[in-house]
Design an enzyme around this catalytic site. Structure first.
Site, PDB file in Angstrom:
ATOM      1  N   LYS A  56       1.752 -12.008   7.966  1.00 39.45           N
ATOM      2  CA  LYS A  56       0.588 -11.317   7.406  1.00 39.45           C
ATOM      3  C   LYS A  56       0.058 -12.228   6.311  1.00 39.45           C
ATOM      4  O   LYS A  56       0.697 -12.413   5.272  1.00 39.45           O
ATOM      5  CB  LYS A  56       0.984  -9.955   6.833  1.00 39.45           C
ATOM      6  CG  LYS A  56      -0.177  -9.223   6.150  1.00 39.45           C
ATOM      7  CD  LYS A  56       0.268  -7.905   5.524  1.00 39.45           C
ATOM      8  CE  LYS A  56      -0.882  -7.224   4.793  1.00 39.45           C
ATOM      9  NZ  LYS A  56      -0.461  -5.965   4.130  1.00 39.45           N
TER      10      LYS A  56
ATOM     11  N   THR B 142       0.828  -1.207   0.000  1.00 40.34           N
ATOM     12  CA  THR B 142       0.000   0.000   0.000  1.00 40.34           C
ATOM     13  C   THR B 142       0.861   1.254   0.000  1.00 40.34           C
ATOM     14  O   THR B 142       0.418   2.315  -0.447  1.00 40.34           O
ATOM     15  CB  THR B 142      -0.951  -0.013   1.211  1.00 40.34           C
ATOM     16  OG1 THR B 142      -1.708  -1.232   1.188  1.00 40.34           O
ATOM     17  CG2 THR B 142      -1.905   1.162   1.204  1.00 40.34           C
TER      18      THR B 142
ATOM     19  N   TYR C   5       5.123 -12.200   4.821  1.00 38.96           N
ATOM     20  CA  TYR C   5       3.959 -11.587   4.177  1.00 38.96           C
ATOM     21  C   TYR C   5       3.587 -12.435   2.979  1.00 38.96           C
ATOM     22  O   TYR C   5       4.290 -12.437   1.966  1.00 38.96           O
ATOM     23  CB  TYR C   5       4.307 -10.147   3.772  1.00 38.96           C
ATOM     24  CG  TYR C   5       3.230  -9.364   3.057  1.00 38.96           C
ATOM     25  CD1 TYR C   5       1.903  -9.788   3.007  1.00 38.96           C
ATOM     26  CD2 TYR C   5       3.546  -8.164   2.418  1.00 38.96           C
ATOM     27  CE1 TYR C   5       0.932  -9.052   2.342  1.00 38.96           C
ATOM     28  CE2 TYR C   5       2.578  -7.417   1.756  1.00 38.96           C
ATOM     29  CZ  TYR C   5       1.285  -7.870   1.719  1.00 38.96           C
ATOM     30  OH  TYR C   5       0.311  -7.151   1.060  1.00 38.96           O
TER      31      TYR C   5
END
Length: 308
Positions: A165, A46, A136
């Protein structure tokens, strides 16, 4: 790793000319913390980390660490598809005092095997030990899945691999991780729309895109779920479910930056190959943001105490 709750996968604000907007980033960090967010993730997907020059990437993380000033944990994104390059960058990152963990996604494009991913992440963890490493798993961006069996091998092989994550969109994978790993190993949802389901299975929190725009509300939702106040958590989820979807109407973080710009928090500038939403999409996002009350938000004065 003791971190739980809702963490924001921070956008990286740019000025109109495309340069890093340091003052906007500093203000965003303060607003997030004042709003009650539990931790911050700088320079992840992001945060458009793939488009940042190395000096910009380090500068952005330094700003987040300095602005947070120890009030909440700060995780720093560090991902590359070349293990050698990853280790070189991680060495520089580890020199920044105040980073609480490194978040690293699957190697992209190369499409490594499970053994290749195992060796890649193990090399990273050993290079930055004792700094915690958060895996992740985001196959939608990297084209490879990090299987639960590989995560278990990594957790057993290296003590500073402490969390993941999980953004595969597969609740069965979240369940497999929660049930097989020790409670000290934290599993975080990487999907806003699956956060409550993941928490119901036993996840420790959420790393959120929507908390860029609504940090107080998302933090409240996750806290409520962790405290078994499910009616409140579901009520908040129902209200913001459309925002979870809207943030991916176009490539992330385009919609989030557009809404934040309408809120006066930052410029909507993206870096190529991402481009800003067209007029029709902006109107659609503005309509939704207005209906959710996000456009009534005014920037908080810096230095406010954190609110719970």
């Amino acid at each position: 790793m003791e971190t739980t709750g809702c963490g924001t996968a921070l956008i990286t604000p740019f000025k109109g000319d495309g340069a890093l907007d340091e003052s906007a980033l500093h203000a965003l960090v303060n607003w997030q913390i004042n709003s009650g967010i539990d931790f911050l993730v700088a320079c992840g997907s992001t945060g458009e980390a793939a488009t940042l020059e190395e000096d910009e990437w380090l500068a952005a993380i330094q700003i987040v660490v300095e602005a947070a000033a120890g009030r909440v944990p700060v995780w720093a994104g560090c991902t590359h598809n070349s293990t050698r390059t990853l280790l070189r960058q991680a060495e520089k990152l580890a020199r920044i005092r105040g980073i609480d963990a490194i978040l690293s996604a699957n190697p992209y494009y190369n499409k490594p095997t499970q053994e290749g991913q195992f060796q890649h992440f193990l090399a990273l963890a050993r290079a930055v030990d004792p700094l915690p490493v958060v895996l992740y798993n985001v196959p939608g961006r990297t084209s490879v899945n990090l299987d639960p069996e590989t995560v278990i091998r990594l957790a057993e092989a290296q003590e500073n691999i402490t969390a993941i994550k999980e953004a595969s969109g597969k609740l069965t994978q979240v369940s497999a991780l929660v049930h097989a790993l020790p409670r000290s190993f934290k599993v975080f949802s990487g999907d806003d729309n699956l956060a409550l389901a993941a928490l119901g299975i036993g996840a420790s929190g959420l790393i959120s895109v929507a908390s860029n725009e609504a940090p107080a509300e998302l933090a409240k939702m996750i806290r409520a779920a962790l405290a078994n106040h499910w009616p409140l958590a579901r009520e908040i989820e129902r209200k913001y479910a459309r925002l979870f979807e809207a943030n991916f109407w176009e490539s992330n973080p385009g919609p989030a930056k557009t809404i934040l710009s309408m809120m006066g928090r930052c410029n909507a500038t993206l870096r190529l190959p991402l481009v800003q939403p067209d007029r029709a999409m902006r109107q659609k996002l503005e309509r939704l943001a207005g209906e959710l009350g996000l456009l009534r938000e005014a920037p908080l004065p810096e230095g406010n105490m954190r609110m719970f």
